[in-house]
Design an enzyme around this catalytic site. Structure first.
Site, PDB file in Angstrom:
ATOM      1  N   ASP A 175     -13.306   1.629   8.823  1.00 59.79           N
ATOM      2  CA  ASP A 175     -12.164   1.315   7.960  1.00 59.79           C
ATOM      3  C   ASP A 175     -11.554   2.584   7.359  1.00 59.79           C
ATOM      4  OD1 ASP A 175     -10.364  -0.389   6.716  1.00 59.79           O
ATOM      5  OD2 ASP A 175     -11.629  -0.648   4.943  1.00 59.79           O
ATOM      6  N   ASN A 200      -8.341   3.980   8.530  1.00 61.96           N
ATOM      7  CA  ASN A 200      -7.401   4.699   9.398  1.00 61.96           C
ATOM      8  C   ASN A 200      -5.989   4.747   8.814  1.00 61.96           C
ATOM      9  OD1 ASN A 200      -9.400   4.951  11.279  1.00 61.96           O
ATOM     10  ND2 ASN A 200      -8.623   3.360  12.654  1.00 61.96           N
ATOM     11  N   GLY A 201      -5.508   3.590   8.361  1.00 63.72           N
ATOM     12  CA  GLY A 201      -4.128   3.495   7.876  1.00 63.72           C
ATOM     13  C   GLY A 201      -3.901   4.420   6.693  1.00 63.72           C
ATOM     14  N   TRP A 237      -5.592   7.009   5.874  1.00 65.81           N
ATOM     15  CA  TRP A 237      -5.721   8.401   6.317  1.00 65.81           C
ATOM     16  C   TRP A 237      -4.386   8.908   6.853  1.00 65.81           C
ATOM     17  CZ3 TRP A 237      -5.220  11.551  10.563  1.00 65.81           C
ATOM     18  CH2 TRP A 237      -5.917  12.764  10.549  1.00 65.81           C
ATOM     19  N   ARG A 249       0.481   4.955   9.643  1.00 60.82           N
ATOM     20  CA  ARG A 249      -0.793   4.253   9.788  1.00 60.82           C
ATOM     21  C   ARG A 249      -1.273   4.375  11.234  1.00 60.82           C
ATOM     22  NH1 ARG A 249      -2.758   0.691   6.372  1.00 60.82           N
ATOM     23  NH2 ARG A 249      -3.622  -0.416   8.158  1.00 60.82           N
ATOM     24  N   HIS A 288      -4.793   5.509  13.229  1.00 65.82           N
ATOM     25  CA  HIS A 288      -5.582   4.797  14.251  1.00 65.82           C
ATOM     26  C   HIS A 288      -5.907   5.726  15.422  1.00 65.82           C
ATOM     27  CE1 HIS A 288      -5.326   1.080  12.165  1.00 65.82           C
ATOM     28  NE2 HIS A 288      -4.031   0.911  12.339  1.00 65.82           N
ATOM     29  N   THR A 303     -10.468 -11.250  13.083  1.00 62.59           N
ATOM     30  CA  THR A 303      -9.615 -12.441  13.209  1.00 62.59           C
ATOM     31  C   THR A 303      -8.539 -12.445  12.116  1.00 62.59           C
ATOM     32  OG1 THR A 303     -11.344 -13.618  11.962  1.00 62.59           O
ATOM     33  CG2 THR A 303     -11.295 -13.992  14.328  1.00 62.59           C
ATOM     34  N   GLU A 304      -8.786 -11.723  11.030  1.00 59.30           N
ATOM     35  CA  GLU A 304      -7.815 -11.650   9.933  1.00 59.30           C
ATOM     36  C   GLU A 304      -6.757 -10.573  10.173  1.00 59.30           C
ATOM     37  OE1 GLU A 304     -11.193 -11.865   9.420  1.00 59.30           O
ATOM     38  OE2 GLU A 304     -11.026 -13.987   8.905  1.00 59.30           O
ATOM     39  N   TRP A 358      -4.724 -10.213  12.468  1.00 55.94           N
ATOM     40  CA  TRP A 358      -3.467 -10.726  13.043  1.00 55.94           C
ATOM     41  C   TRP A 358      -2.385 -10.839  11.979  1.00 55.94           C
ATOM     42  CZ3 TRP A 358      -3.271 -10.422  18.063  1.00 55.94           C
ATOM     43  CH2 TRP A 358      -4.432 -10.599  18.818  1.00 55.94           C
ATOM     44  N   LEU A 393     -27.161   2.770  26.317  1.00 55.09           N
ATOM     45  CA  LEU A 393     -26.540   2.380  25.039  1.00 55.09           C
ATOM     46  C   LEU A 393     -25.622   1.194  25.292  1.00 55.09           C
ATOM     47  CD1 LEU A 393     -25.616   2.892  22.054  1.00 55.09           C
ATOM     48  CD2 LEU A 393     -23.902   4.462  22.978  1.00 55.09           C
ATOM     49  N   ARG A 407     -17.167  -4.175   0.899  1.00 51.43           N
ATOM     50  CA  ARG A 407     -17.228  -5.587   1.295  1.00 51.43           C
ATOM     51  C   ARG A 407     -17.508  -5.701   2.795  1.00 51.43           C
ATOM     52  NH1 ARG A 407     -11.552  -5.337  -0.690  1.00 51.43           N
ATOM     53  NH2 ARG A 407     -10.264  -4.614   1.035  1.00 51.43           N
TER      54      ARG A 407
HETATM   55  C1  IPE Z   1     -12.184  -4.671   8.451  1.00 50.51           C
HETATM   56  O1  IPE Z   1     -11.234  -3.838   7.884  1.00 50.51           O
HETATM   57  C2  IPE Z   1     -11.869  -4.900   9.888  1.00 50.51           C
HETATM   58  C3  IPE Z   1     -12.021  -3.750  10.764  1.00 50.51           C
HETATM   59  C4  IPE Z   1     -12.476  -2.584  10.433  1.00 50.51           C
HETATM   60  C5  IPE Z   1     -11.645  -3.974  12.135  1.00 50.51           C
HETATM   61  P1  IPE Z   1      -9.974  -4.430   7.108  1.00 50.51           P
HETATM   62  O2  IPE Z   1      -9.194  -3.272   6.629  1.00 50.51           O
HETATM   63  O3  IPE Z   1      -9.273  -5.414   7.947  1.00 50.51           O
HETATM   64  O4  IPE Z   1     -10.672  -5.183   5.893  1.00 50.51           O
HETATM   65  P2  IPE Z   1     -10.040  -5.705   4.527  1.00 50.51           P
HETATM   66  O5  IPE Z   1      -8.799  -6.465   4.876  1.00 50.51           O
HETATM   67  O6  IPE Z   1      -9.731  -4.503   3.706  1.00 50.51           O
HETATM   68  O7  IPE Z   1     -11.111  -6.526   3.904  1.00 50.51           O
HETATM   69  C1  IPE Z   2      -8.990   0.568  10.590  1.00 55.69           C
HETATM   70  O1  IPE Z   2      -8.655   0.825   9.306  1.00 55.69           O
HETATM   71  C2  IPE Z   2      -9.493  -0.821  10.807  1.00 55.69           C
HETATM   72  C3  IPE Z   2      -8.620  -1.661  11.660  1.00 55.69           C
HETATM   73  C4  IPE Z   2      -8.372  -2.892  11.350  1.00 55.69           C
HETATM   74  C5  IPE Z   2      -8.109  -1.140  12.922  1.00 55.69           C
HETATM   75  P1  IPE Z   2      -7.428   0.138   8.565  1.00 55.69           P
HETATM   76  O2  IPE Z   2      -6.290  -0.019   9.482  1.00 55.69           O
HETATM   77  O3  IPE Z   2      -7.886  -1.097   7.882  1.00 55.69           O
HETATM   78  O4  IPE Z   2      -7.092   1.252   7.486  1.00 55.69           O
HETATM   79  P2  IPE Z   2      -6.827   1.050   5.954  1.00 55.69           P
HETATM   80  O5  IPE Z   2      -8.028   0.342   5.396  1.00 55.69           O
HETATM   81  O6  IPE Z   2      -5.586   0.225   5.841  1.00 55.69           O
HETATM   82  O7  IPE Z   2      -6.671   2.424   5.420  1.00 55.69           O
HETATM   83 MG    MG Z   3      -8.740  -1.442   6.045  1.00 55.47          MG
END
Ligand code: IPE
Ligand code: IPE
Ligand code: MG
Length: 225
Positions: A12, A14-15, A17, A25, A29, A58-59, A61, A122, A178
């Site tokens: 988590d 990437n966006g 960053w 964002r 990625h 799944t969320e 989307w 692996l 979380r």
């Molecule tokens: C969890 O990250 C899902 C993945 C890393 C693929 P999210 O960024 O979607 O989680 P929330 O929405 O902050 O809980």
């Molecule tokens: C990557 O991080 C997880 C994916 C769902 C691809 P995020 O895209 O959730 O990045 P943040 O949490 O918005 O910074």
């Molecule tokens: Mg995130």
């Protein structure tokens, strides 16, 4: 010392960053994918048997179409470029989640799984369109259809992760504490490491620090010291 068979990671941040770097964002990625490569290489070196990576929930989307499109095109390019090297390094790719993507991506995923299915160094479980609650509901359906009794064993065996031991370690980067609907059943006794760093900044030193800290933990599983 605790042996490590299975590491699960919520990748988590990437966006944020990308935005922090005054870029997009999607740029985040792209950089995040470089961390994925580094962590795969390090996992091979450390003889980790299973690496489960949360790539799309799944969320997820709910995100803008343009970001979703970018993420899947990134995945497609990555697989086309890397699958042969995976195979050469005896990596098995296994998708967890419902594969209901474009025909092209579904085919590519199926073909990549098929090609690497016999590899046993692996195993990378790539969580795509994965949600733990949905997985558990599907599992109950399967158990019902098979006419089995509901038990901890039949549930565990009929999850996507059926033949895989539960994760020893869960890492979540991105300074968020979380689980976001990831492996709720399987993480019952995992050691959890919440990391402040955003995923593109996470590196092999961080990974090794976590592994070394994990090794020192006394796991009780409910027993006493
Ligand atoms: C969890 O990250 C899902 C993945 C890393 C693929 P999210 O960024 O979607 O989680 P929330 O929405 O902050 O809980
Ligand atoms: C990557 O991080 C997880 C994916 C769902 C691809 P995020 O895209 O959730 O990045 P943040 O949490 O918005 O910074
Ligand atoms: Mg995130």
């Amino acid at each position: 010392m605790n042996p490590i068979k299975h590491v699960a990671i919520i990748m988590d941040g990437n966006g944020r960053w990308g935005i922090n770097k005054k870029k997009s964002r999607n740029y985040g990625h792209q950089q995040g994918l470089k961390t994925v490569e580094k962590i795969i290489i390090e996992s091979l070196k450390k003889n980790i048997r299973y690496l489960t990576l949360f790539a799309f929930s799944t969320e997820n989307w709910k995100r803008p179409k343009s970001e979703i499109k970018f993420l899947f095109s990134l995945l497609e390019k990555f697989l086309i470029k890397k699958i042969k090297a995976f195979h050469k390094n005896k990596i098995k790719l296994f998708i967890i989640g419902k594969k209901n993507f474009s025909k092209k991506l579904n085919n590519l995923l199926n073909e990549s799984e098929r090609l690497t299915s016999k590899n046993n160094k692996l195993q990378i479980n790539l969580a795509l369109n994965y949600g733990s609650k949905s997985e558990i509901v599907s599992t109950f359906d399967i158990i019902k259809k098979k006419g089995l009794k509901i038990s901890e064993k039949t549930i565990s065996k009929n999850l996507y992760t059926g033949n895989i031991p539960d994760p020893d370690i869960l890492i979540r980067t991105g300074n968020t504490n979380r689980l976001s609907n990831f492996l709720l059943w399987q993480l019952a006794y995992s050691e959890i490491f919440f990391e402040k760093k955003l995923w593109p900044d996470f590196n092999k030193k961080d990974y090794n620090r976590i592994i070394n800290n994990y090794k020192k933990i006394k796991r009780n599983f409910g027993d006493i010291q």
